[in-house]
Write a protein that holds these residues in place. Structure first.
Motif, PDB file in Angstrom:
ATOM      1  N   UNK A  33       5.136   1.388  -2.091  1.00  0.00           N
ATOM      2  CA  UNK A  33       5.406   1.941  -3.510  1.00  0.00           C
ATOM      3  C   UNK A  33       6.369   0.449  -3.898  1.00  0.00           C
ATOM      4  N   UNK A  34       5.919   0.046  -5.045  1.00  0.00           N
ATOM      5  CA  UNK A  34       6.640  -0.935  -5.866  1.00  0.00           C
ATOM      6  C   UNK A  34       6.762  -0.712  -7.441  1.00  0.00           C
ATOM      7  N   UNK A  35       7.694  -1.485  -7.748  1.00  0.00           N
ATOM      8  CA  UNK A  35       7.825  -1.498  -9.315  1.00  0.00           C
ATOM      9  C   UNK A  35       8.556  -0.386 -10.145  1.00  0.00           C
ATOM     10  N   UNK A  36       8.347  -0.344 -11.361  1.00  0.00           N
ATOM     11  CA  UNK A  36       9.071   0.552 -12.054  1.00  0.00           C
ATOM     12  C   UNK A  36       8.140   1.853 -12.209  1.00  0.00           C
ATOM     13  N   UNK A  86       4.761  -8.033 -10.631  1.00  0.00           N
ATOM     14  CA  UNK A  86       5.397  -9.090 -10.588  1.00  0.00           C
ATOM     15  C   UNK A  86       6.347  -8.865  -9.250  1.00  0.00           C
ATOM     16  N   UNK A  87       6.310  -8.088  -8.422  1.00  0.00           N
ATOM     17  CA  UNK A  87       6.995  -7.838  -7.347  1.00  0.00           C
ATOM     18  C   UNK A  87       6.580  -8.555  -5.867  1.00  0.00           C
ATOM     19  N   UNK A  88       7.193  -8.927  -5.185  1.00  0.00           N
ATOM     20  CA  UNK A  88       6.967  -9.784  -3.929  1.00  0.00           C
ATOM     21  C   UNK A  88       5.896  -8.771  -3.145  1.00  0.00           C
ATOM     22  N   UNK A  89       6.094  -7.518  -3.176  1.00  0.00           N
ATOM     23  CA  UNK A  89       5.251  -6.739  -2.340  1.00  0.00           C
ATOM     24  C   UNK A  89       3.737  -6.720  -3.056  1.00  0.00           C
ATOM     25  N   UNK A  91       2.264 -10.029  -1.827  1.00  0.00           N
ATOM     26  CA  UNK A  91       1.899  -9.807  -0.657  1.00  0.00           C
ATOM     27  C   UNK A  91       0.572  -9.194  -0.379  1.00  0.00           C
ATOM     28  N   UNK A  92       0.487  -8.011  -1.114  1.00  0.00           N
ATOM     29  CA  UNK A  92      -0.654  -7.013  -1.037  1.00  0.00           C
ATOM     30  C   UNK A  92      -1.877  -7.746  -1.629  1.00  0.00           C
ATOM     31  N   UNK A  93      -2.024  -8.419  -2.600  1.00  0.00           N
ATOM     32  CA  UNK A  93      -3.009  -9.389  -2.960  1.00  0.00           C
ATOM     33  C   UNK A  93      -3.329 -10.231  -1.859  1.00  0.00           C
ATOM     34  N   UNK A  94      -2.411 -10.933  -1.615  1.00  0.00           N
ATOM     35  CA  UNK A  94      -2.731 -11.983  -0.357  1.00  0.00           C
ATOM     36  C   UNK A  94      -3.429 -11.648   0.778  1.00  0.00           C
ATOM     37  N   UNK A  95      -3.044 -10.368   1.312  1.00  0.00           N
ATOM     38  CA  UNK A  95      -3.387  -9.904   2.585  1.00  0.00           C
ATOM     39  C   UNK A  95      -4.636  -9.143   2.341  1.00  0.00           C
ATOM     40  N   UNK A  96      -5.055  -8.655   1.073  1.00  0.00           N
ATOM     41  CA  UNK A  96      -5.963  -7.935   0.849  1.00  0.00           C
ATOM     42  C   UNK A  96      -5.725  -6.216   0.900  1.00  0.00           C
ATOM     43  N   UNK A  97      -4.540  -5.831   0.729  1.00  0.00           N
ATOM     44  CA  UNK A  97      -4.525  -4.582   0.605  1.00  0.00           C
ATOM     45  C   UNK A  97      -4.783  -3.917  -0.658  1.00  0.00           C
ATOM     46  N   UNK A  98      -5.422  -2.980  -0.752  1.00  0.00           N
ATOM     47  CA  UNK A  98      -5.773  -2.262  -2.111  1.00  0.00           C
ATOM     48  C   UNK A  98      -4.590  -1.755  -2.826  1.00  0.00           C
TER      49      UNK A  98
END
Length: 71
Positions: free
Chosen positions: A3-6, A42-45, A48-55
C-alpha cells in the motif's frame, strides 16, 4: 499486496481489511508482490512497481473493489 499514497483511512486500517480478505500485506514492493494499492502515483513504491511489472491498483478509482478484495 503493498500500500502506498494518501488514502481516506490509515494504512493499518486498509491492511486489516485486506488481511481479513486473505491478502498478505507487505511494506515493500518486490517481484513477488501481487499488487500495489496506490493512493497516488508519485511515490517510490509506485515507480518501482511499474518498473518491475507489479499490478498497480488505483485506490481512488477502484475503492469498492479494493475494500471488497476483488482486484
Amino acid at each position: 499486496v503493498c500500500i502506498t499514497g494518501k488514502l481516506d483511512m490509515t494504512r493499518n486500517q486498509l491492511s486489516d481489511i485486506l488481511e481479513d480478505k486473505g491478502f498478505q500485506v507487505t511494506s515493500t514492493v518486490t517481484k513477488d508482490c501481487y499488487a500495489l494499492v496506490a493512493g497516488d502515483t508519485v511515490s517510490s513504491k509506485y515507480k518501482k512497481a511499474v518498473t518491475i511489472g507489479v499490478n498497480v491498483i488505483d485506490y481512488w478509482s477502484s475503492k469498492k473493489d479494493v475494500l471488497s478484495g476483488n482486484f
